[in-house]
Write an enzyme that holds these catalytic residues in place. Structure first.
Site, PDB file in Angstrom:
ATOM      1  N   HIS A 107       0.839  -1.210   0.000  1.00 18.47           N
ATOM      2  CA  HIS A 107       0.000   0.000   0.000  1.00 18.47           C
ATOM      3  C   HIS A 107       0.876   1.265   0.000  1.00 18.47           C
ATOM      4  O   HIS A 107       0.707   2.151  -0.833  1.00 18.47           O
ATOM      5  CB  HIS A 107      -0.919  -0.036   1.239  1.00 18.47           C
ATOM      6  CG  HIS A 107      -1.778   1.178   1.420  1.00 18.47           C
ATOM      7  ND1 HIS A 107      -3.141   1.151   1.244  1.00 18.47           N
ATOM      8  CD2 HIS A 107      -1.470   2.449   1.758  1.00 18.47           C
ATOM      9  CE1 HIS A 107      -3.627   2.360   1.477  1.00 18.47           C
ATOM     10  NE2 HIS A 107      -2.634   3.165   1.788  1.00 18.47           N
ATOM     11  N   GLU A 108       1.829   1.304   0.931  1.00 15.71           N
ATOM     12  CA  GLU A 108       2.698   2.485   1.040  1.00 15.71           C
ATOM     13  C   GLU A 108       3.595   2.629  -0.185  1.00 15.71           C
ATOM     14  O   GLU A 108       3.863   3.734  -0.655  1.00 15.71           O
ATOM     15  CB  GLU A 108       3.558   2.411   2.304  1.00 15.71           C
ATOM     16  CG  GLU A 108       2.778   2.516   3.595  1.00 15.71           C
ATOM     17  CD  GLU A 108       1.891   3.746   3.656  1.00 15.71           C
ATOM     18  OE1 GLU A 108       2.289   4.813   3.142  1.00 15.71           O
ATOM     19  OE2 GLU A 108       0.771   3.628   4.188  1.00 15.71           O
ATOM     20  N   HIS A 154       1.779   4.318  -3.026  1.00 19.86           N
ATOM     21  CA  HIS A 154       1.808   5.784  -2.887  1.00 19.86           C
ATOM     22  C   HIS A 154       3.150   6.334  -3.339  1.00 19.86           C
ATOM     23  O   HIS A 154       3.223   7.295  -4.088  1.00 19.86           O
ATOM     24  CB  HIS A 154       1.663   6.185  -1.404  1.00 19.86           C
ATOM     25  CG  HIS A 154       0.279   6.077  -0.851  1.00 19.86           C
ATOM     26  ND1 HIS A 154      -0.800   6.664  -1.438  1.00 19.86           N
ATOM     27  CD2 HIS A 154      -0.185   5.471   0.272  1.00 19.86           C
ATOM     28  CE1 HIS A 154      -1.879   6.421  -0.698  1.00 19.86           C
ATOM     29  NE2 HIS A 154      -1.538   5.695   0.340  1.00 19.86           N
ATOM     30  N   ASP A 178      -6.070   8.890   3.042  1.00 12.94           N
ATOM     31  CA  ASP A 178      -5.992   8.959   1.581  1.00 12.94           C
ATOM     32  C   ASP A 178      -7.251   9.574   0.983  1.00 12.94           C
ATOM     33  O   ASP A 178      -7.187  10.388   0.065  1.00 12.94           O
ATOM     34  CB  ASP A 178      -5.791   7.552   0.993  1.00 12.94           C
ATOM     35  CG  ASP A 178      -4.482   6.938   1.475  1.00 12.94           C
ATOM     36  OD1 ASP A 178      -3.578   7.714   1.833  1.00 12.94           O
ATOM     37  OD2 ASP A 178      -4.387   5.708   1.487  1.00 12.94           O
TER      38      ASP A 178
END
Ligand SMILES: [Zn+2]
Length: 370
Positions: free
Chosen positions: A67-68, A71, A164
């Site tokens: 997930h990170e 980004h 987010d």
């Protein structure tokens, strides 16, 4: 913020684990091995359950990393620098050295994380379907991972800054109004409202169902949400103030001076306060001493000449830098003092303390104005 262990580099990004992570990793493993898995697997041994719990917990944290990373990679593709990613108690945080420059890049970057989590959820669900008949153990692991990644995606899409979803909301307002400050204000207020709603929901569950665990958990989550929303607006406002501040305004003006021949212990008895000492020899200003790094017995008998750092070893910052960039530079390079470049012979320094003192003054003033 900075506490943690380096665990390795991927795509040039340093990954760090916050110490609190170990507690959560343990709790998740225990929860899975003792609560989730035994319900569906009657014949599993304790050892099996624990191995499954730990493996699933590791895969959950790998999901948070994905997930990170999503980004960060989209951020990098849009020209932003990402130095490190720290995995915290509540998931992860990418350490970007700057904010997105356009609404479009902020939008893409914010969306990338939840999109990755949704994708992972889909992959784990497909695996679950395929493994269901063959291996109930692997199937239940994949089912739980599909579920938690879906929760991760949905939770992060809550439209309150700094989640987010709040960043997406800010990007949309920013695109339509062209006013970043106003858009930040709106999306942090949304964050606070969602936080309060969570707290209310927690209280409601407590009263109606007597389910203490869920009620308290929701309440804490709500409190965390509203608190980070409020803080990120303060942080944003402070950044806007610092951007307009010239280095001259944050110079440390009151650093005491001393002769290089003086003994450190003698200096301390005469001038016990202050963090830095400017050391002068027969040619003028020669160096600077940070008292805190030297206050041990061995150094007390030394002369200041033996202890100082030469002036030209202090990092220099150009005079057209703003205070925000100075703060970022200090944070990134882990330094507490910089020298301000000047055309004449005047030498001036900016210290972490002089910067913090200015920020405290500015936040008192700035936030009452805002
Ligand atoms: Zn995210």
């Amino acid at each position: 913020m900075e506490q943690g262990i380096n665990i390795g580099k991927l795509f040039g990004i340093q990954f760090r684990l916050h110490y609190g992570w170990f507690i959560i990793f343990g709790l998740v493993s225990v929860f899975l091995a003792t609560q989730v898995f035994p319900d569906t697997l009657d014949n599993a041994t304790n050892l099996q359950l624990w191995i499954m719990g730990i493996c699933t917990s590791l895969l959950f944290f790998a999901s948070v990393i994905v997930h990170e990373l999503a980004h960060s990679l989209v951020g990098k593709a849009n020209g932003m620098k990402v130095k490190s990613i720290t995995l915290f108690i509540f998931g992860g945080a990418a350490n970007m050295s700057e904010e997105a420059e356009t609404a479009g890049s902020e939008f893409k970057m914010a969306l990338a994380g939840p999109a990755a989590s949704l994708g992972l959820s889909g992959i784990f669900y497909v695996l679950y379907i395929n493994l269901n008949g063959q291996s109930p153990e692997l199937a239940i692991m994949n089912y739980w991972l599909a579920q938690i990644n879906l929760i991760l995606a949905v939770f992060n899409l809550i439209p309150g800054f700094p989640l987010d979803g709040g960043r997406i909301l800010r990007a949309v307002f920013w695109q339509t109004t062209k006013d970043l400050a106003k858009s930040t204000r709106i999306s942090t207020i949304a964050g606070q409202i969602f936080g309060y709603l969570f707290i209310l929901a927690g209280v409601f569950i407590l009263i109606r169902t007597q389910d203490w665990l869920s009620g308290i958990w929701l309440g804490l989550l709500g409190w965390y949400l509203s608190d980070t929303a409020r803080n990120s607006f303060r942080q944003y406002t402070l950044q806007q103030i610092l951007k307009r501040v010239t280095p001259v305004e944050v110079v440390a003006s009151d650093i005491p001076r001393a002769k290089s021949t003086q003994i450190f212990a003698d200096y301390l008895t005469q001038t016990p306060n202050g963090d830095y000492i400017l050391v002068e020899d027969e040619n003028g200003l020669a160096g600077i001493i940070n008292q805190h790094s030297l206050k041990n017995k061995d150094n007390l008998k030394s002369t200041l000449a033996e202890l100082y750092t030469p002036i030209n070893e202090i990092p220099v910052i150009p005079s057209d830098t703003n205070a925000l960039d100075i703060a970022r530079r200090m944070n990134e390079d882990k330094i507490e003092i910089v020298r301000l470049a000047s055309e004449d012979t005047r030498v001036s320094f900016i210290t972490l303390d002089s910067l913090i003192a200015y920020m405290n003054k500015a936040s008192e003033k700035g936030f009452t104005d805002a």
